[in-house]
Design an enzyme around this catalytic site. Structure first.
Site, PDB file in Angstrom:
ATOM      1  N   ASP A  75       0.847  -1.198   0.000  1.00 21.71           N
ATOM      2  CA  ASP A  75       0.000   0.000   0.000  1.00 21.71           C
ATOM      3  C   ASP A  75       0.886   1.253   0.000  1.00 21.71           C
ATOM      4  O   ASP A  75       1.817   1.356   0.801  1.00 21.71           O
ATOM      5  CB  ASP A  75      -0.871  -0.043   1.270  1.00 21.71           C
ATOM      6  CG  ASP A  75      -1.971   0.987   1.278  1.00 21.71           C
ATOM      7  OD1 ASP A  75      -2.424   1.387   0.189  1.00 21.71           O
ATOM      8  OD2 ASP A  75      -2.404   1.380   2.397  1.00 21.71           O
ATOM      9  N   GLY A 124      -7.871   8.756   6.764  1.00 23.36           N
ATOM     10  CA  GLY A 124      -8.015   9.081   8.179  1.00 23.36           C
ATOM     11  C   GLY A 124      -9.462   9.204   8.623  1.00 23.36           C
ATOM     12  O   GLY A 124     -10.395   8.849   7.897  1.00 23.36           O
ATOM     13  N   GLU A 137      -1.508   5.929  -8.710  1.00 28.62           N
ATOM     14  CA  GLU A 137      -2.483   6.926  -8.242  1.00 28.62           C
ATOM     15  C   GLU A 137      -2.346   8.220  -9.019  1.00 28.62           C
ATOM     16  O   GLU A 137      -1.242   8.695  -9.278  1.00 28.62           O
ATOM     17  CB  GLU A 137      -2.303   7.195  -6.733  1.00 28.62           C
ATOM     18  CG  GLU A 137      -3.284   8.243  -6.195  1.00 28.62           C
ATOM     19  CD  GLU A 137      -3.327   8.324  -4.664  1.00 28.62           C
ATOM     20  OE1 GLU A 137      -3.041   7.312  -4.004  1.00 28.62           O
ATOM     21  OE2 GLU A 137      -3.649   9.411  -4.161  1.00 28.62           O
TER      22      GLU A 137
HETATM   23  P1  13P Z   1      -8.985   5.060   5.354  1.00 29.83           P
HETATM   24  O1  13P Z   1      -8.093   5.965   6.138  1.00 29.83           O
HETATM   25  O2  13P Z   1     -10.246   5.744   4.957  1.00 29.83           O
HETATM   26  O3  13P Z   1      -9.261   3.774   6.056  1.00 29.83           O
HETATM   27  O4  13P Z   1      -8.211   4.701   3.995  1.00 29.83           O
HETATM   28  C1  13P Z   1      -7.269   3.659   3.956  1.00 29.83           C
HETATM   29  C2  13P Z   1      -6.466   3.653   2.699  1.00 29.83           C
HETATM   30  O5  13P Z   1      -6.767   4.306   1.721  1.00 29.83           O
HETATM   31  C3  13P Z   1      -5.280   2.791   2.686  1.00 29.83           C
HETATM   32  O6  13P Z   1      -4.549   2.925   1.503  1.00 29.83           O
HETATM   33  O1  G3H Z   2      -3.305   5.141   3.618  1.00 25.86           O
HETATM   34  C1  G3H Z   2      -2.648   4.742   4.551  1.00 25.86           C
HETATM   35  C2  G3H Z   2      -3.075   3.542   5.319  1.00 25.86           C
HETATM   36  O2  G3H Z   2      -4.156   3.855   6.149  1.00 25.86           O
HETATM   37  C3  G3H Z   2      -1.908   2.962   6.058  1.00 25.86           C
HETATM   38  O3  G3H Z   2      -1.598   3.735   7.168  1.00 25.86           O
HETATM   39  O4  G3H Z   2       0.796   4.213   6.734  1.00 25.86           O
HETATM   40  O5  G3H Z   2      -0.163   4.500   9.017  1.00 25.86           O
HETATM   41  O6  G3H Z   2       0.190   2.204   8.063  1.00 25.86           O
HETATM   42  P1  G3H Z   2      -0.087   3.655   7.782  1.00 25.86           P
HETATM   43 ZN    ZN Z   3      -4.647   4.930   0.729  1.00 23.01          ZN
END
Ligand code: 13P
Ligand code: G3H
Ligand code: ZN
Length: 316
Positions: free
Chosen positions: A81, A180, A133
């Site tokens: 991610d 968030g 993205e």
């Molecule tokens: P949220 O903060 O809405 O859960 O989004 C998570 C996200 O996009 C992780 O890549």
């Molecule tokens: O978009 C980000 C995800 O919510 C992951 O969060 O980078 O704090 O693990 P993190």
């Molecule tokens: Zn994200």
């Protein structure tokens, strides 16, 4: 069984969205697998750069492999991610990830194209798919903070051009969400008009929605009643998940809502059991509550009940 996101998207496109859930530890992983098995849903495990650093990236891989053995019926993809270029190459080389996200959305269009193309070429050489993205979500992700004023929706014409130039396999689009717990000031809907324009320019192409947590207000109220201070938080309307899926969104990213489940369970447990210092009783409750939460999200995304049909289509 670990599959590629492409295999998941081919089955889901236009019908339902696959839930993409971030994991950081064993309890979250157990709850995630249990919830997906209970709801008979395929899913995507997301690992952020922060999660790879939290304990150790090898620990996370081992936890996922173990969960795959504990739940042999599960069908899932393992995805990086919000990767930067270097982390993408690391994950591509590791042989464990089925897809990576290169997030260069904060760069200029040209630089985003150049970086995404390099990562896509390297990933495709190893049979791994790439999410990129375009456009900018508001909110906080890892070390990048995007102020509300700087967030900008994805331009549909640019999206078409971007996919053509980079060859990336799926595209995260900014359609009004942000990362968030504080997404909107008041009631706000997704920008379905923009989503439809992107879908029309990229037919049958899998789109991704980040920042999809719904920030349930009853959950927030319970957290605040147990000592939390997260007033004014607001998320995506869960009734908009399926309409988005019908318009080409095949991956819906949810992380914050899971953190809220963790926070509620642990705040309530230690408020109600002030003498307790064993972390396992609360951990047990969390795994069960997280499984329930995941199953409820899969119902809303339409992925619940798809596991057997997907298994059959993969066997063909
Ligand atoms: P949220 O903060 O809405 O859960 O989004 C998570 C996200 O996009 C992780 O890549
Ligand atoms: O978009 C980000 C995800 O919510 C992951 O969060 O980078 O704090 O693990 P993190
Ligand atoms: Zn994200």
């Amino acid at each position: 069984m670990i599959v590629t996101t492409k295999q998941l998207f081919d089955h889901a496109y236009g019908k339902y969205a696959v839930g993409a859930y971030n994991i950081n530890n064993a309890e979250q992983t157990m709850g995630l697998f249990q919830g997906c098995i209970d709801s008979k849903a395929p899913f995507i495990i997301q690992i952020s750069k922060g999660a790879r650093k939290y304990t150790n990236k090898l620990m996370l891989e081992s936890i996922i492999r173990a969960a795959g053995e504990i739940f042999p019926d599960a069908i899932f993809a393992v995805h990086l991610d919000h990767g930067d270029e270097e982390t993408c190459y690391e994950c591509i080389e590791s042989g464990f990830y089925s897809s990576v996200m290169i997030d260069a959305s904060h760069e200029s269009f040209e630089e985003n194209v150049a970086i995404t193309k390099r990562v896509t070429d390297a990933a495709h050489a190893k049979g791994i798919s790439v999410e990129a993205e375009l456009g900018m979500l508001g909110g906080v992700e890892e070390d990048i903070v995007v102020e509300e004023g700087n967030a900008c929706l994805t331009d549909p014409a640019e999206a078409e051009e971007f996919v053509k130039l980079t060859g990336c396999d799926s595209l995260a689009c900014a359609i009004g969400t942000s990362h968030g717990a504080f997404k909107f000031k008041g009631k706000q809907s997704l920008h379905f008009d923009v989503l439809e324009q992107i879908r029309d320019r990229l037919p049958n192409y899998p789109l991704v929605m980040h920042g999809s947590s719904s920030v349930p207000q009853d959950e927030v109220a319970k957290i605040n009643a147990a000592g939390g201070e997260i007033a004014g938080s607001m998320g995506v309307d869960v009734k908009e998940y399926l309409p988005a899926a019908k318009r080409g969104v095949t991956k819906v990213n949810i992380d914050t809502d899971g953190r809220l489940v963790w926070t509620r369970v642990h705040r309530e447990h230690f408020r109600d059991n002030p003498q307790d210092f064993d972390f396992r009783p609360a951990g047990k409750v969390f795994m069960a509550e997280y499984a329930k939460f995941i199953a409820s999200r899969n119902e809303l995304l339409g992925s619940a009940g798809q596991l057997d049909a997907l298994r059959e289509s993969l066997a063909k």
